[in-house]
Scaffold this active site. Structure first.
Site, PDB file in Angstrom:
ATOM      1  N   GLU A  51      -2.786  -4.678  -3.204  1.00  8.99           N
ATOM      2  CA  GLU A  51      -3.359  -5.739  -4.242  1.00  8.99           C
ATOM      3  C   GLU A  51      -3.549  -4.811  -5.702  1.00  8.99           C
ATOM      4  OE1 GLU A  51      -4.809  -5.160  -1.211  1.00  8.99           O
ATOM      5  OE2 GLU A  51      -5.986  -6.428  -0.837  1.00  8.99           O
ATOM      6  N   ASN A 101       0.857  -1.068   0.020  1.00  8.28           N
ATOM      7  CA  ASN A 101      -0.078  -0.100   0.018  1.00  8.28           C
ATOM      8  C   ASN A 101       1.050   1.165   0.140  1.00  8.28           C
ATOM      9  OD1 ASN A 101       0.574  -0.749   2.761  1.00  8.28           O
ATOM     10  ND2 ASN A 101      -1.122   0.136   3.503  1.00  8.28           N
ATOM     11  N   CYS A 129      -3.960   0.646  -2.695  1.00  7.11           N
ATOM     12  CA  CYS A 129      -3.766  -0.558  -1.651  1.00  7.11           C
ATOM     13  C   CYS A 129      -2.671  -1.641  -2.272  1.00  7.11           C
ATOM     14  CB  CYS A 129      -5.367  -1.465  -1.741  1.00  7.11           C
ATOM     15  SG  CYS A 129      -6.638  -0.906  -0.914  1.00  7.11           S
TER      16      CYS A 129
END
Ligand code: THU
Length: 143
Positions: free
Chosen positions: A64, A51, A62
């Site tokens: 991901e 992040n 984020c």
């Protein structure tokens, strides 16, 4: 035979290590909630993400989506597995925005969400985002 690997064929331990090592690089001075992610791609490469926060809070990225951006930038779009690891002893599951982004590339993506001190959620992109909005929806329903 399908090229899609099942969860049991993935080296989840190695992926967890990669996500955990990446987490050390997270830039999270505002939330103090460091997150790391590791994305296994079909060509064998693993892309990590963390992040990346900002003083303008709404701009926080984020882990991901950082990992997805790294993979796509390197020409990898065929995702086979994701590990995301966040603080605490309970799994943190991907936020809604990340669910949509992961679903775009791999609706069946196997996911392990882990707490840095334990805790595991075994799930998939499809399970996290049922009835997702998909490219097909756009193509079929344009005005
Ligand atoms: N965060 C992630 O990176 N991934 C998740 O799955 C949940 C939330 C980040 C965003 C923000 O930097 C911090 O965690 C607190 O929300």
């Amino acid at each position: 035979m399908s090229d899609v690997k099942t969860g049991s064929e993935i080296d989840w331990e190695a992926l967890t290590r990669a996500a955990s090592e990446a987490r050390d690089q997270a830039y999270a001075p505002y939330s103090r909630f460091r997150v790391g992610a590791a994305l296994q791609c079909a060509d064998g490469r693993v892309f990590t993400g963390v992040n990346v926060e900002n003083a303008s809070y709404g701009l926080c990225l984020c882990a991901e989506r950082s990992a997805v951006a790294a993979a796509v930038t390197a020409g990898a779009r065929d995702f086979e597995a994701l590990v995301v690891i966040a603080p605490g002893s309970e799994a943190t599951s991907p936020c809604g925005m990340c669910r949509q982004v992961l679903h775009e590339f791999a609706p069946e993506l196997p996911i392990q969400a882990r707490g840095a001190e334990g805790g595991l959620l075994v799930t998939s992109a499809g399970e996290l985002l049922p009835h997702a909005f998909r490219a097909e929806d756009l193509a079929e329903r344009r005005d």
